[in-house]
Design a protein around this motif. Structure first.
Motif, PDB file in Angstrom:
ATOM      1  N   GLU A 175     -12.839  36.258 -19.992  1.00 41.38           N
ATOM      2  CA  GLU A 175     -11.959  36.122 -21.331  1.00 41.38           C
ATOM      3  C   GLU A 175     -10.337  35.379 -20.950  1.00 41.38           C
ATOM      4  O   GLU A 175     -10.259  34.694 -21.808  1.00 41.38           O
ATOM      5  N   SER A 176      -9.840  35.388 -19.890  1.00 40.95           N
ATOM      6  CA  SER A 176      -8.615  34.511 -19.747  1.00 40.95           C
ATOM      7  C   SER A 176      -9.143  33.190 -19.587  1.00 40.95           C
ATOM      8  O   SER A 176      -8.046  32.359 -19.974  1.00 40.95           O
ATOM      9  N   GLY A 177     -10.308  32.833 -19.327  1.00 40.00           N
ATOM     10  CA  GLY A 177     -10.449  31.292 -19.290  1.00 40.00           C
ATOM     11  C   GLY A 177     -10.941  30.854 -20.559  1.00 40.00           C
ATOM     12  O   GLY A 177     -10.632  29.786 -20.998  1.00 40.00           O
ATOM     13  N   ALA A 178     -11.807  31.703 -21.398  1.00 42.41           N
ATOM     14  CA  ALA A 178     -12.270  31.202 -22.728  1.00 42.41           C
ATOM     15  C   ALA A 178     -11.043  31.213 -23.700  1.00 42.41           C
ATOM     16  O   ALA A 178     -10.838  30.366 -24.608  1.00 42.41           O
ATOM     17  N   ASN A 179     -10.269  32.306 -23.671  1.00 47.47           N
ATOM     18  CA  ASN A 179      -9.261  32.338 -24.890  1.00 47.47           C
ATOM     19  C   ASN A 179      -8.146  31.509 -24.782  1.00 47.47           C
ATOM     20  O   ASN A 179      -7.398  31.077 -25.738  1.00 47.47           O
ATOM     21  N   ASP A 180      -7.934  30.962 -23.410  1.00 46.65           N
ATOM     22  CA  ASP A 180      -6.658  29.752 -23.455  1.00 46.65           C
ATOM     23  C   ASP A 180      -7.126  28.695 -24.228  1.00 46.65           C
ATOM     24  O   ASP A 180      -6.227  28.035 -24.950  1.00 46.65           O
ATOM     25  N   GLY A 181      -8.480  28.266 -24.223  1.00 42.61           N
ATOM     26  CA  GLY A 181      -8.888  27.014 -24.847  1.00 42.61           C
ATOM     27  C   GLY A 181      -9.039  27.292 -26.460  1.00 42.61           C
ATOM     28  O   GLY A 181      -8.714  26.456 -27.355  1.00 42.61           O
ATOM     29  N   LEU A 182      -9.232  28.661 -26.717  1.00 39.49           N
ATOM     30  CA  LEU A 182      -9.296  29.175 -28.230  1.00 39.49           C
ATOM     31  C   LEU A 182      -8.060  29.221 -28.826  1.00 39.49           C
ATOM     32  O   LEU A 182      -7.899  29.984 -30.097  1.00 39.49           O
ATOM     33  N   GLY A 183      -6.897  29.132 -28.174  1.00 41.13           N
ATOM     34  CA  GLY A 183      -5.704  29.063 -28.806  1.00 41.13           C
ATOM     35  C   GLY A 183      -5.433  28.137 -29.755  1.00 41.13           C
ATOM     36  O   GLY A 183      -4.332  28.322 -30.684  1.00 41.13           O
TER      37      GLY A 183
END
Length: 595
Positions: A175-183
């Protein structure tokens, strides 16, 4: 006559090298005994060495006296750290993890992330006087993603090994990896609307229709989808090329181990040139790179990647401590300090926790309400927030009219700078102190009672590990010198036989001080020179106890992994988990090795 050359270059090297060395002397004590993260300690060191205190670190001098140059340096440094961190986060995940766990991951980065954005935006809108809702949405989007750097405190180390189930660690990493780019979609939804329908926009700009067209076409199409495809292609090509080079014995061990780091640098640079989402591309590339689990398993017991990770963490948070606008928290024209403190507290409590609690039943990795509270509270704000902060300031600068900001945007740059920095600092401090304070508050009475009881106990050699909630597969026992099988039996673990379900490491040979040795990340480093009975690892299946292993992987997983054919695997690289060469293999190796 020698002259003292106190140049900026010499000073920064001396300060950074000296701090890393000093921190390294007590790093195990800080991280594994007191559960303090290197992020918080390095942030405090940066403040102490900044112009506000000792004045050894002078960021504005390095930026040639320009605030714009300082912002550009901070943005570039944040991009570098996030890129490396997210490639390593992708590499840490098991084979095909994004494909297997797409449903809970989609829930976390979809509805829950959107709720986090709206909750934070409403809090900013309510507590910052005179701030329009669109401006609050832009600020809220900066602090929406959970930070992969600060999340490491609950997914790595002894605390995580003893208290956080492995599956929960993996979903937190993903989650912490994916949602960084999805900001990006949340941020540019607000920024495009500010540009085209804000009170300072002109009627000829195109209005909401053009804003939504750019948001769907440029943000989702070019920035998000292109970065996913690019990251997947680069990660797959890198994996295949490394496979080919390793099979033909073209790559040495050092280059093999550093390959993921160099891949991160390549992606950050190329995505930066084409203007795509380098953060998301790095995470996707890291996961595809180890899609078959080959690279992850081959580097599982190596410390190079965690070491690079630690150096970057220490450096970036020292820099943040030095460049943080501490004086603006008290002296600014947008939000009083009282409202700022209230905003920081409410964001940490309401940004994430209620939404994880509401949806935890649909996330199989979260077993009960206690774990849901844990996951909901530990959604830190850190490097990713600073990254999006300076992306926002860079975009707002393009809307200037001449040398002056647009009429409706005069207060927004200062508002986003003060609010995002303050929330990030609050998160670093609060999340950095939560585990040690929680351990002290909840377990100090129990520890004192246990210590008093141990003086009259028949098992004086047993030291029980700190445990909170569920035990996990990497559970181990620490023993004092001379502790034998009776200590293991007293803890519910027989000598050479694990009685706790899922336990892979049953006994740990103590070092000279009587403790099992942990590598970075919490796995046990066995003494590879022990070769006889009573050695490092007593395994249930009766396999060779001298083989190196890790708490993250069992024999079945290693056995199922395809290796190259040949007496020594057909590879030039020999890893610590491989059995020793037989005499015939050694002779063959000597025959092909040039003198």
């Amino acid at each position: 006559m020698p002259v003292l050359a106190t140049t900026n270059f010499n000073i920064i090297l001396s300060v950074l090298g000296g701090w890393v060395s000093l921190f390294g002397l007590v790093s195990y004590l800080c991280k594994e005994s007191f559960y303090l993260s290197e992020a918080l300690i390095s942030l405090l060191a940066g403040v102490a060495l900044s112009p506000h205190a000792a004045n050894f670190i002078r960021p504005i001098d390095y930026a040639l006296g320009s605030e714009e140059n300082l912002a550009a340096i901070t943005l570039a440094f944040s991009r570098l750290v996030l890129g490396v961190q997210l490639v390593l986060a992708g590499v840490q995940l098991p084979s095909r993890y994004l494909k297997k766990q797409w449903k809970p991951l989609a829930l976390l980065v979809g509805p829950i992330m959107a709720a986090m954005w709206m909750a934070t935006s409403l809090l900013v809108w309510a507590l910052v006087p005179g701030l329009p809702l669109l401006h609050a949405m832009a600020i809220g989007s900066c602090v929406t993603p959970t930070d992969p750097v600060l999340s490491a405190v609950i997914v790595k180390g002894k605390f995580a090994d003893h208290n956080v189930p492995k599956e929960l660690q993996k979903i937190i990493i993903a989650e912490s990896g994916a949602n960084d780019g999805l900001g990006y979609p949340f941020l540019f939804f607000a920024l495009y609307l500010i540009k085209f329908i804000g009170s300072g926009s002109s009627p000829g700009d195109g209005g909401a229709r053009v804003a939504m067209g750019l948001w769907f076409g440029e943000t989702w199409g070019y920035t998000i989808l292109l970065s996913v495809v690019y990251g997947a292609v680069v990660g797959w090509l890198a994996k295949e090329l490394l496979h080919w080079a390793e099979e033909h014995r073209f790559v040495d061990r050092e280059s093999f181990l550093v390959f993921a780091i160099s891949l991160a640098l390549f992606i950050v640079g190329t995505c930066g040139m084409i203007g795509s989402d380098d953060v998301l591309a790095c995470f996707v590339a890291g996961n595809v790179f180890t899609w078959d689990d080959w690279f992850r398993l081959e580097t599982l017991d190596d410390s190079l990647q965690p070491t690079i990770d630690m150096l970057l963490n220490v450096s970036i948070f020292m820099w943040y401590g030095a460049v943080c606008p501490w004086d603006r928290f008290l002296h600014n024209e947008v939000v009083p300090i009282g409202r700022l403190i209230a905003l920081g507290i409410l964001v940490l409590l309401l940004r994430r926790l209620p939404w994880v609690l509401a949806c935890h039943k649909w996330i199989p990795q979260i077993d009960d309400i206690r774990q849901a509270i844990f996951v909901g509270f530990f959604g830190p704000v850190g490097v990713s927030a600073i990254f999006y902060l300076y992306i926002t300031l860079e975009f707002l600068h393009t809307l200037d009219v001449g040398d002056q900001p647009r009429s409706d945007l005069k207060a927004l740059p200062e508002a986003v700078l003060v609010v995002v920095w303050f929330i990030a600092i609050c998160s670093i401090v609060v999340h950095g102190l939560s585990i040690p304070l929680g351990k002290l508050g909840f377990y100090l009475p129990r520890t004192l009672s246990r210590s008093l009881m141990s003086t009259s106990s028949d098992e004086p050699d047993l030291v029980l590990p700190f445990s909170l909630g569920n035990r996990v597969t990497s559970f181990t026992l620490r023993r004092r010198p001379g502790a034998g099988a009776r200590a293991g039996a007293g803890a519910g673990v027989e000598s050479g036989t694990g009685t706790e379900e899922g336990t892979e490491l049953d006994t740990v040979q103590p070092d000279s001080k009587g403790h099992g040795v942990y590598r970075i990340g919490g796995s046990v480093i066995p003494n590879r020179h022990e070769t006889t009975g009573g050695g490092i690892l007593d395994r249930r299946d009766g396999s060779d106890p001298t083989r190196n292993t890790s708490a993250d992987i069992g024999d079945a997983e290693r056995a199922s992994f395809p290796r190259n054919s040949g007496p020594s695997g057909g590879r030039a690289i020999r890893f610590p988990d491989e059995p020793p060469l037989t005499s015939g293999q050694a002779a063959e190796k000597d025959a092909i090795t040039p003198a």
